[in-house]
Design an enzyme around this catalytic site. Structure first.
Site, PDB file in Angstrom:
ATOM      1  N   LYS A  81       0.800  -1.182  -0.002  1.00  0.00           N
ATOM      2  CA  LYS A  81       0.033   0.117  -0.045  1.00  0.00           C
ATOM      3  C   LYS A  81       0.912   1.496   0.054  1.00  0.00           C
ATOM      4  O   LYS A  81       0.446   2.405  -0.484  1.00  0.00           O
ATOM      5  CB  LYS A  81      -1.078   0.006   1.257  1.00  0.00           C
ATOM      6  CG  LYS A  81      -0.432   0.071   2.580  1.00  0.00           C
ATOM      7  CD  LYS A  81      -1.293   0.118   3.662  1.00  0.00           C
ATOM      8  CE  LYS A  81      -0.768  -0.025   5.040  1.00  0.00           C
ATOM      9  NZ  LYS A  81      -0.345   1.545   5.361  1.00  0.00           N
ATOM     10  N   ASP A  82       2.152   1.104   0.431  1.00  0.00           N
ATOM     11  CA  ASP A  82       3.219   2.325   0.332  1.00  0.00           C
ATOM     12  C   ASP A  82       3.955   2.299  -0.777  1.00  0.00           C
ATOM     13  O   ASP A  82       4.601   3.345  -0.987  1.00  0.00           O
ATOM     14  CB  ASP A  82       4.102   2.176   1.516  1.00  0.00           C
ATOM     15  CG  ASP A  82       3.292   2.416   2.862  1.00  0.00           C
ATOM     16  OD1 ASP A  82       2.111   2.917   2.830  1.00  0.00           O
ATOM     17  OD2 ASP A  82       3.951   1.728   3.869  1.00  0.00           O
ATOM     18  N   ARG A 129      -8.259   8.492   3.598  1.00  0.00           N
ATOM     19  CA  ARG A 129      -9.257   7.576   3.293  1.00  0.00           C
ATOM     20  C   ARG A 129      -9.857   7.126   4.757  1.00  0.00           C
ATOM     21  O   ARG A 129     -11.182   7.079   4.795  1.00  0.00           O
ATOM     22  CB  ARG A 129      -8.450   6.069   2.913  1.00  0.00           C
ATOM     23  CG  ARG A 129      -9.321   4.907   2.802  1.00  0.00           C
ATOM     24  CD  ARG A 129      -8.533   3.814   2.161  1.00  0.00           C
ATOM     25  NE  ARG A 129      -7.466   3.547   3.187  1.00  0.00           N
ATOM     26  CZ  ARG A 129      -7.811   2.622   4.545  1.00  0.00           C
ATOM     27  NH1 ARG A 129      -8.909   2.163   4.497  1.00  0.00           N
ATOM     28  NH2 ARG A 129      -6.748   2.425   5.176  1.00  0.00           N
ATOM     29  N   ARG A 130      -9.177   7.063   5.718  1.00  0.00           N
ATOM     30  CA  ARG A 130      -9.706   6.451   6.875  1.00  0.00           C
ATOM     31  C   ARG A 130     -10.515   7.796   7.572  1.00  0.00           C
ATOM     32  O   ARG A 130     -11.656   7.525   8.117  1.00  0.00           O
ATOM     33  CB  ARG A 130      -8.969   6.101   8.151  1.00  0.00           C
ATOM     34  CG  ARG A 130      -8.050   4.733   7.691  1.00  0.00           C
ATOM     35  CD  ARG A 130      -6.913   4.499   8.393  1.00  0.00           C
ATOM     36  NE  ARG A 130      -6.282   3.103   8.253  1.00  0.00           N
ATOM     37  CZ  ARG A 130      -4.969   2.824   8.311  1.00  0.00           C
ATOM     38  NH1 ARG A 130      -4.077   3.756   8.928  1.00  0.00           N
ATOM     39  NH2 ARG A 130      -4.638   1.798   8.118  1.00  0.00           N
ATOM     40  N   ARG A 147       1.628  10.538  13.334  1.00  0.00           N
ATOM     41  CA  ARG A 147       2.422  10.106  12.662  1.00  0.00           C
ATOM     42  C   ARG A 147       3.486   9.404  13.685  1.00  0.00           C
ATOM     43  O   ARG A 147       3.239   9.116  14.667  1.00  0.00           O
ATOM     44  CB  ARG A 147       3.461  11.333  11.977  1.00  0.00           C
ATOM     45  CG  ARG A 147       2.787  11.848  10.795  1.00  0.00           C
ATOM     46  CD  ARG A 147       2.649  10.912   9.618  1.00  0.00           C
ATOM     47  NE  ARG A 147       4.125  10.559   9.383  1.00  0.00           N
ATOM     48  CZ  ARG A 147       5.219  11.057   8.899  1.00  0.00           C
ATOM     49  NH1 ARG A 147       5.016  12.340   8.481  1.00  0.00           N
ATOM     50  NH2 ARG A 147       6.449  10.431   8.705  1.00  0.00           N
ATOM     51  N   ARG A 153       2.997   5.069  17.527  1.00  0.00           N
ATOM     52  CA  ARG A 153       1.596   5.505  17.477  1.00  0.00           C
ATOM     53  C   ARG A 153       0.766   4.812  18.930  1.00  0.00           C
ATOM     54  O   ARG A 153      -0.042   5.513  19.492  1.00  0.00           O
ATOM     55  CB  ARG A 153       0.860   4.894  16.399  1.00  0.00           C
ATOM     56  CG  ARG A 153       1.705   5.677  15.003  1.00  0.00           C
ATOM     57  CD  ARG A 153       0.994   5.186  13.583  1.00  0.00           C
ATOM     58  NE  ARG A 153       1.668   5.863  12.761  1.00  0.00           N
ATOM     59  CZ  ARG A 153       1.177   5.787  11.583  1.00  0.00           C
ATOM     60  NH1 ARG A 153      -0.069   5.510  11.225  1.00  0.00           N
ATOM     61  NH2 ARG A 153       1.835   6.615  10.445  1.00  0.00           N
ATOM     62  N   CYS A 241      -1.635   9.442  -2.118  1.00  0.00           N
ATOM     63  CA  CYS A 241      -2.049   9.674  -0.796  1.00  0.00           C
ATOM     64  C   CYS A 241      -2.581  10.978  -0.396  1.00  0.00           C
ATOM     65  O   CYS A 241      -2.991  11.267   0.624  1.00  0.00           O
ATOM     66  CB  CYS A 241      -0.988   9.392   0.174  1.00  0.00           C
ATOM     67  SG  CYS A 241       0.343  10.641   0.269  1.00  0.00           S
TER      68      CYS A 241
END
Length: 314
Positions: A81-82, A129-130, A147, A153, A241
């Site tokens: 996804k990155d 997106r979230r 971040r 996190r 993104c």
């Protein structure tokens, strides 16, 4: 080839991923020595600014790619996804591995699921997106940027900075961190559509036949089909993104089902589309779905989303 070098970031998740690939390659090729070359990327250094504002997810791959192009490494292991949709000349996406749990997950010290969160709950995520899908579900949420690596996190959550944070289930499971918080709750794909490529590892390689042969043992056919659909969808929409896009394809026997969502970061305006086809249609299905939303004004909506994100959110 007697030795293969993996360029990797130094975060715990990046190292887990690279060590996993190293072990699988050594098991498949007993006479091959595999080494890790650990380096820091620009994305690792800039921890106080959202990715969308400073150049996107490519910030985590550039230094690794430069090392490969200099001949200092042969492959790099990324969370797919990155991985940007385009590759520098001389590099390519060599293989996509079997997916872990593709869902997003809510982590909290006090609350067991999204529905249990109180009015005005502070939820941590830097993903547009979230953010979009959370605010669609609960406009009362206060979304704060989050971040740092996975452990950072979680530490911020435990220190009380957030009522809940949203992370990819795959990373938590790979690192075995489910027990680090009181509640780890995967979120149904009906509630939150994942990111393109989520839960798969993408192995970027130098464009070399021998290297490609060596890594081919890690290829997963279903993951390749699903992520091809997802990445085609995002590519046609020209979405990085800086815009909120969720897309998830799923292979079930001979069928292929895909669901996508895009819209404004505050969840006030969105498009959601689903499409099904045959497994062998994977090379076209993502493009067809993308064209369907483009015909309905998706690119114009995403242009508004990007402007809002960069001027109002970040």
């Amino acid at each position: 080839m007697k030795k293969l070098i993996i360029a990797t970031r130094g975060s715990k998740l990046a190292l887990w991923q690279s060590e996993h690939v190293k072990a699988e390659l050594e098991k498949a090729h007993p006479h091959l020595a595999v080494e890790l070359s650990i380096m820091m990327t620009k994305g690792d250094k800039i921890l106080d600014t959202p990715l969308a504002k400073i150049g996107g997810k490519g910030l985590f791959t550039k230094e690794l790619e430069e090392a490969m192009l200099r001949g200092e490494a042969h492959i790099a292991v990324h969370s797919l996804k990155d991985v940007p949709m385009e590759f520098p000349e001389g590099l390519k996406l060599g293989v996509i591995t079997k997916r872990e749990d593709v869902r997003d997950a809510m982590l909290s010290e006090k609350y067991g699921c999204l529905e249990d969160l109180p009015q005005g709950a502070v939820v941590g995520t830097t993903s547009l997106r979230r953010r979009m899908q959370l605010l669609k579900l609960r406009p009362d949420f206060v979304i704060k940027n989050l971040r740092g690596n996975v452990n950072t996190r979680i530490r911020k959550l435990k220190e009380g900075e957030f009522d809940a944070i949203i992370l990819a289930s795959a990373g938590i499971k790979r690192l075995g961190l489910q027990e680090e918080v009181r509640y780890f709750t995967p979120i149904s794909k009906e509630v939150m559509i994942p990111a393109s490529g989520q839960a798969a590892l993408g192995i970027e390689i130098v464009d070399n036949a021998e290297v490609e042969r060596l890594v081919s043992v890690l290829k997963d056919e279903d993951a390749m089909i699903e992520t091809r659909v997802e990445r085609d969808f995002v590519t046609l929409l020209e979405g990085g993104c800086q815009v909120p896009i969720g897309v998830n394809a799923e292979v079930t026997q001979e069928s292929l089902h895909v669901k996508a969502i895009l819209g404004l970061p505050d969840g006030s305006q969105m498009m959601c589309e689903v499409m099904s086809g045959k497994r062998e249609e994977f090379e076209t299905l993502g493009k067809v779905l993308a064209q369907k939303v483009i015909d309905k004004g998706a690119k114009e909506l995403l242009a508004r989303a990007e402007k809002i994100a960069l001027s109002e959110i970040f």
